[in-house]
Design a protein around this motif. Structure first.
Motif, mmCIF file in Angstrom:
data_model
loop_
_atom_site.group_PDB
_atom_site.id
_atom_site.type_symbol
_atom_site.label_atom_id
_atom_site.label_comp_id
_atom_site.label_asym_id
_atom_site.label_seq_id
_atom_site.Cartn_x
_atom_site.Cartn_y
_atom_site.Cartn_z
ATOM 1 N N ASP A 85 1.385 -1.421 -0.045
ATOM 2 C CA ASP A 85 0.071 0.004 0.450
ATOM 3 C C ASP A 85 0.907 1.252 -0.283
ATOM 4 O O ASP A 85 1.363 1.110 0.765
ATOM 5 N N ILE A 86 0.423 2.278 -0.697
ATOM 6 C CA ILE A 86 1.287 3.866 -1.062
ATOM 7 C C ILE A 86 0.791 4.331 -0.652
ATOM 8 O O ILE A 86 -0.805 4.353 -0.353
ATOM 9 N N LYS A 87 0.498 5.687 -0.030
ATOM 10 C CA LYS A 87 -0.252 6.653 0.221
ATOM 11 C C LYS A 87 0.614 8.114 -0.291
ATOM 12 O O LYS A 87 2.515 8.101 -0.604
ATOM 13 N N ALA A 88 0.555 9.030 -0.423
ATOM 14 C CA ALA A 88 1.045 10.356 -1.399
ATOM 15 C C ALA A 88 1.255 10.525 -0.147
ATOM 16 O O ALA A 88 0.994 11.892 0.912
ATOM 17 N N VAL A 89 2.726 11.134 -0.280
ATOM 18 C CA VAL A 89 3.368 12.917 -0.007
ATOM 19 C C VAL A 89 3.491 13.975 -0.139
ATOM 20 O O VAL A 89 2.978 14.563 0.682
ATOM 21 N N ARG A 90 4.298 13.887 -1.467
ATOM 22 C CA ARG A 90 3.740 14.898 -2.592
ATOM 23 C C ARG A 90 3.805 14.885 -3.392
ATOM 24 O O ARG A 90 4.351 14.444 -4.210
ATOM 25 N N ARG A 91 3.463 16.247 -4.105
ATOM 26 C CA ARG A 91 3.761 16.803 -5.880
ATOM 27 C C ARG A 91 4.654 17.234 -6.245
ATOM 28 O O ARG A 91 5.531 17.759 -5.209
ATOM 29 N N PHE A 92 5.326 16.795 -6.992
ATOM 30 C CA PHE A 92 6.140 17.846 -7.191
ATOM 31 C C PHE A 92 6.158 18.826 -8.067
ATOM 32 O O PHE A 92 4.660 19.011 -8.479
ATOM 33 N N GLU A 93 7.029 19.816 -7.715
ATOM 34 C CA GLU A 93 7.026 21.458 -8.126
ATOM 35 C C GLU A 93 7.122 21.232 -9.765
ATOM 36 O O GLU A 93 5.874 21.845 -9.796
ATOM 37 N N ARG A 94 7.702 20.457 -10.136
ATOM 38 C CA ARG A 94 7.657 20.541 -11.764
ATOM 39 C C ARG A 94 7.642 19.117 -12.123
ATOM 40 O O ARG A 94 8.554 18.558 -11.834
#
Length: 140
Positions: A85-94
C-alpha cells in the motif's frame, strides 16, 4: 530507507486518485510481473517512491510512501501475487519527464531507462536526489 518508482496510467489511476486516498493510502494492486512483485516484497514501511505517469505524459509527478508492506493482492485469489500500500506524500513542483531523465548521464542506468516496461522499479539514493532536484521538490 530505500527508493522506488511506481508507474501508472493516469487514465486508470493518476496522481489525483492517489492523493484522494489520504493517509490510508491504496493497494498497488494488479501487478502481474514477477520482478515487480519481488521488488514489492523487499519494500519496508517508510520507503519512498516516485509516482510516475506513463502513457502520454511520461513524467514523475509525485512522491509516495510505503504505508503497508507486502501482502496478498486483493484483486486475485492467486497466492503468487502480492502488493504493497502506498500513500501520497507530495506532488512534484515541476514534473520530471522521461526525456529529461534519459538526457541526464547520472540517470542512464535507471531501470526506467533500461527496462521501461517494468511497473515497479528500484531507484538509487543518488538517482532519487537528482530527480528531486530536477523537479524542484524536497527529497525528504
Amino acid at each position: 530507507m530505500r527508493y522506488w518508482l511506481f508507474k501508472s496510467e493516469p487514465s486508470t489511476w493518476g496522481w489525483p486518485d492517489q492523493v484522494a486516498k489520504g493517509d490510508a493510502g491504496e493497494e498497488w494492486d494488479g501487478v502481474r510481473n514477477y520482478q515487480a512483485r519481488n521488488y514489492m516484497r523487499e519494500m519496508t514501511l517508510g520507503d519512498r517512491g516516485f509516482f510516475y505517469h506513463s502513457q502520454k505524459e511520461r513524467a514523475v509527478v509525485g512522491i509516495v510512501e510505503i504505508c503497508a508492506e507486502a501482502h496478498p493482492d486483493s484483486t486475485t485469489d492467486d497466492e503468487r501475487w502480492d502488493c504493497v500500500d502506498i500513500k501520497a506524500v507530495r506532488r512534484f513542483e515541476r514534473p520530471v519527464t522521461l526525456q529529461q531523465i534519459k538526457s541526464d548521464p547520472l540517470l542512464a542506468e535507471m531501470p526506467l531507462v533500461k527496462s521501461p516496461r517494468l511497473s515497479v522499479q528500484p531507484v538509487s539514493a543518488e538517482q532519487w536526489q537528482v530527480i528531486c532536484a530536477m523537479g524542484q521538490t524536497d527529497p525528504e
